[in-house]
Design an enzyme around this catalytic site. Structure first.
Site, PDB file in Angstrom:
ATOM      1  N   ASP A 141       0.841  -1.143  -0.130  1.00 40.49           N
ATOM      2  CA  ASP A 141       0.092   0.106   0.187  1.00 40.49           C
ATOM      3  C   ASP A 141       0.734   1.232  -0.044  1.00 40.49           C
ATOM      4  O   ASP A 141       2.134   1.315   0.388  1.00 40.49           O
ATOM      5  CB  ASP A 141      -0.895   0.005   1.228  1.00 40.49           C
ATOM      6  CG  ASP A 141      -2.206   0.767   1.312  1.00 40.49           C
ATOM      7  OD1 ASP A 141      -2.335   1.487   0.149  1.00 40.49           O
ATOM      8  OD2 ASP A 141      -3.048   0.404   1.851  1.00 40.49           O
ATOM      9  N   ASP A 172     -10.853   2.232  -3.139  1.00 36.41           N
ATOM     10  CA  ASP A 172     -11.400   2.044  -1.802  1.00 36.41           C
ATOM     11  C   ASP A 172     -12.903   2.163  -1.798  1.00 36.41           C
ATOM     12  O   ASP A 172     -13.612   1.729  -0.929  1.00 36.41           O
ATOM     13  CB  ASP A 172     -10.969   3.055  -0.854  1.00 36.41           C
ATOM     14  CG  ASP A 172      -9.420   2.676  -0.130  1.00 36.41           C
ATOM     15  OD1 ASP A 172      -8.998   1.348  -0.475  1.00 36.41           O
ATOM     16  OD2 ASP A 172      -9.025   3.427   0.520  1.00 36.41           O
TER      17      ASP A 172
HETATM   18  C1  DGJ Z   1      -5.653   1.701   1.956  1.00 33.74           C
HETATM   19  C2  DGJ Z   1      -6.296   0.803   1.401  1.00 33.74           C
HETATM   20  O1  DGJ Z   1      -6.763   1.003  -0.031  1.00 33.74           O
HETATM   21  C3  DGJ Z   1      -7.081  -0.026   2.056  1.00 33.74           C
HETATM   22  O2  DGJ Z   1      -7.742  -1.030   1.376  1.00 33.74           O
HETATM   23  C4  DGJ Z   1      -6.644  -0.437   2.997  1.00 33.74           C
HETATM   24  O3  DGJ Z   1      -5.615  -1.402   3.070  1.00 33.74           O
HETATM   25  C5  DGJ Z   1      -5.994   0.759   4.167  1.00 33.74           C
HETATM   26  N1  DGJ Z   1      -5.383   1.747   3.121  1.00 33.74           N
HETATM   27  C6  DGJ Z   1      -5.139   0.354   5.242  1.00 33.74           C
HETATM   28  O4  DGJ Z   1      -4.752   1.600   5.744  1.00 33.74           O
END
Ligand code: DGJ
Length: 742
Positions: free
Chosen positions: A479, A549
């Site tokens: 990430d 997200d």
């Molecule tokens: C952003 C990601 O897109 C989410 O799926 C998740 O992993 C969060 N970060 C965690 O902090």
């Protein structure tokens, strides 16, 4: 496929299965010009006339008094700077004497089978059988600067990969201030331009505008490709649709700051360029050193946007993604992020895993919150040691427990970041990117690590390896949750600060390369606050990227539509989540959420233990649907039939197997429309002279997955006449239709 040099006429012809690209060397000085890009032409006699060098102002060797007029209209393959071409340049320098001009001239060329790797950068690849490369070496004799223009054509896709290498052959250093990856000058034939724009949880919305005069560009200065704009543009005939008209697509294989632009000038010629964003970029090249610019992909389709899409899908599936998973069904995963956020322990995770394993889900992914004192998103990035207060008995015990349930295990990292409240920051405050005297801005309460520094990369990679070696971990979600800012590198001298953005991106690529070398069977999924680094560069390292997200089925239709315009469905991370949706609060049927996620990698992002009995019962049916159709979704030809973003009522996509013997049609009625006809959709890509039997896919518990009907259609009827889809009762209803050749 093939590249041919016509020595007498001094031009190169590059052929893909359906397209030709012609480059001509003009005048005794050796200007490298662009003559043609479009449908494949076998006999190109006379093609160089398209460059208009027989019209005034002629070339400088026949009319030196009008050199500037020539340079300012000549269709070039790589535009010089400061000597008379007043359009956007492809390259600009700063010499030790403070001058910025460059003009490349042809010196030599070489054509060979295969394709070289790009030093430190992601790039397409292929064997000697399926790719051929042309390198044109140019030189600016005044600077003694060598510029190599490289073009590769593939036997099995209508795409051309380009890149540029610049070598300083002078004794003095030189500063590169701008190095585009490629330049294409065409006549503006009433083009529209497609670009993608978005935001967090609303990534990659398509924008199509007529291409007017001036410069039109998208870019990023965030140190990542970004949620906001995308390293892709398309120029297309104003009348072009999904299946008609000329379309030129351009995609950059790079994940850092970029610019992608089209410029229409006084003569209505359109110049397309893309590459590293020259803003805040400067690269010192010592004598003898070479700078490698990222790769740019060009594709031409005479059959609409869909043709461009399928060429890019082929290229990226066959010649960019390297993962052992690229042609494999991925395990259906369940991720605990939306299920628990930071509030989990080993008992909760095992509860989820137990329930999920009974439903056929194949992997548990433990998201953010398992390390250091990471109880929320304010702290602990950099402290990549398992929090054993949270995971009692340690990681191995948890992973073994999950494995004992018959499931695999995956884990989340955010390797490029550091929290000010972390042990790592206490030890190495100077590892965060910052400008001396200026407090760096926080985002999500975190700072960015200076991974241009080897010792920083080594430390983080070391910590990651320790965790990954400590248990049976098969998947990593990588990430990145904030963009770069306050660009200052503690170890870079003043005249190299302009290198930091690019060095950061190279550092990230190097870390991912090392991770994959150490764990060659790892399934890596990239992610950046959702889809802020969904780009061709990252696909070289991970076969799938978290799309957004936003897991709401309706928002996903839009996000996945524009993502799939460029990238294969097999790359789009897509999960079923709970309702009301955590981002938009919308309620959609569980079945529709599954049908929409089926168009991507497919997985779950929820607490299965809390699902209603009705939804729970549907999960094994969706799992069966995934297993039945994933080969087709992953490897088939994708057609965008109708777009909810355009018609505001319904969405329809189709995926056809390569042998055209079967297809699925996914229809989502977003809004019910009173007093209206059923929708007629025209399918594509089938055999006109064959017949297909229709089944309707059911995920209802107790029903066969394929509900066979006695309805038969010829391919011609489906493609020319169409297929009528009845109106459904209510919003957000969806159906998957399955057609099989009989
Ligand atoms: C952003 C990601 O897109 C989410 O799926 C998740 O992993 C969060 N970060 C965690 O902090």
């Amino acid at each position: 496929m093939g590249i041919k040099y016509f020595e007498k006429e001094r031009f190169f012809k590059l052929d893909t299965p359906n397209t030709s690209y012609v480059i001509a060397i003009v005048s005794s000085e050796g200007f490298v010009g662009h003559a043609y890009y479009g449908e494949r032409i076998e006999d190109v006699t006379g093609i160089a006339e398209l460059m208009r060098v027989h019209e005034a102002p002629f070339t400088p060797d026949t009319n030196a008094r009008d050199r500037l007029s020539f340079l300012d209209c000549f269709p070039t393959e790589y535009a010089g700077h400061g000597v008379g071409d007043y359009r956007e340049s492809s390259i600009r320098v700063k010499t030790v004497g403070g001058h910025s001009a460059v003009q490349p001239y042809y010196v030599s060329h070489v054509i060979y089978k295969g394709k070289k790797k790009l030093e430190g950068l992601p790039a397409t690849w292929g064997s000697e059988e399926d790719v051929e490369t042309l390198e044109i070496t140019c030189v600016d004799p005044v600077l003694d600067l060598q510029i190599v223009l490289e073009y590769s054509v593939f036997a099995d896709t209508d795409s051309i990969a380009r890149n540029v290498r610049v070598t300083n052959r002078d004794v003095q250093p030189i500063f590169l201030e701008k190095v585009m990856s490629g330049c294409l000058d065409m006549d503006n034939e009433n083009f529209d331009m497609i670009t993608l724009h978005g935001s967090w949880a609303r990534e990659r919305r398509m924008q199509r505008n007529p291409l007017g005069k001036g410069v039109h560009s998208v870019s990023s200065l965030r140190g990542e490709s970004g949620h906001q704009e995308h390293p892709f543009i398309a120029l297309l005939e104003h009348t072009a649709t999904q299946n008609r008209g000329q379309v030129y697509g351009f995609s950059l294989v790079y994940s850092g700051n970029f610019v992608a632009m089209a410029q229409v000038n006084q003569f209505d010629s359109a110049r397309v360029m893309m590459g590293i964003n020259p803003e805040d970029f400067s690269w010192k090249l010592e004598s003898g050193e070479t700078f490698q610019a990222p790769e740019m992909i060009m594709t031409y389709s005479a059959v609409g946007i869909g043709g461009m899409t399928r060429s890019l899908h082929e290229l990226y599936r066959k010649h960019l993604i390297r993962s052992p998973y690229r042609n494999k069904k991925r395990p259906i995963l369940i991720n605990n992020w939306e299920a628990t956020y930071f509030d989990f322990n080993e008992t909760k995770l095992l509860e989820i895993a137990k329930e999920a394993s009974q439903m056929g889900i194949e992997m548990l992914v433990m998201d953010d919150g398992w390390f250091g004192n990471r109880c929320d998103d304010n702290r602990a990035l950099g402290d990549w040691e398992v929090n054993e207060d949270k995971l009692k008995g340690g990681l191995k015990k948890l992973v073994d427990g999950v494995n004992a349930l018959g499931m695999e295990f995956g884990i989340w990292f955010e390797p490029e970041m550091i929290s000010p409240e972390s042990n790592l920051y206490k030890e190495h405050p100077d590892w965060a990117i910052a400008i001396p005297g200026r407090t760096p801005g926080l985002a999500r309460n975190q700072l960015v690590l200076d991974i241009s520094r080897k010792e920083v990369r080594d430390c983080i990679i070391d910590k990651m390896f320790k965790v990954l070696h400590s248990a049976n971990i098969k998947y990593v979600k990588w990430d990145m949750n904030r963009p770069l800012s306050d660009i200052g590198g503690a170890c870079l001298p003043a005249d190299r600060q302009g290198e930091l953005y690019h060095r950061f991106t190279l550092g990230m690529y190097e870390m991912q390369e090392r991770l994959l070398a150490e764990f060659p069977d790892l399934l890596l999924e990239n992610c950046s606050g959702g889809g802020a680094r969904f780009d061709a560069g990252m696909l070289y390292y991970s076969p799938q990227i978290w799309c957004s997200d936003d897991t709401d089925a309706v928002e996903r239709l839009a996000i996945q539509e524009s993502t799939a315009m460029i990238y294969p469905l097999s790359a789009m991370g897509a999960h079923v989540s709970v309702c009301p949706n955590h981002t938009v609060g919308r309620n959609t049927p569980f079945a529709t959420r599954g049908n929409v996620a089926l168009a991507g990698t497919f997985g779950y992002e929820l607490d299965v233990t809390k699902l209603s009995d009705e939804d729970k019962a549907m999960v094994p049916r969706q799992v069966a649907m995934y297993h039945r159709f994933n080969d087709l979704v992953r490897e088939g030809d994708y057609y965008r039939i109708d777009s909810y973003q355009e018609n505001h009522y319904y969405d329809c996509t189709q995926v056809v197997s390569k042998d055209k013997s079967e297809c699925i049609v996914t229809y989502v009625q977003v809004l019910a429309k009173p007093s209206s006809h059923s929708h007629k959709v025209r399918l594509e890509g089938l055999k006109a002279d064959k017949q297909y039997a229709l089944s309707i896919v059911s995920v209802k518990p107790g029903e066969e997955l394929l509900q066979k009907t006695d309805r038969i259609f010829s391919g011609a009827t489906l493609m020319k006449g169409g297929f009528v889809i009845p109106n459904a009762w209510g919003d957000f209803q969806s159906t998957i239709y399955y057609f099989e050749e009989i």
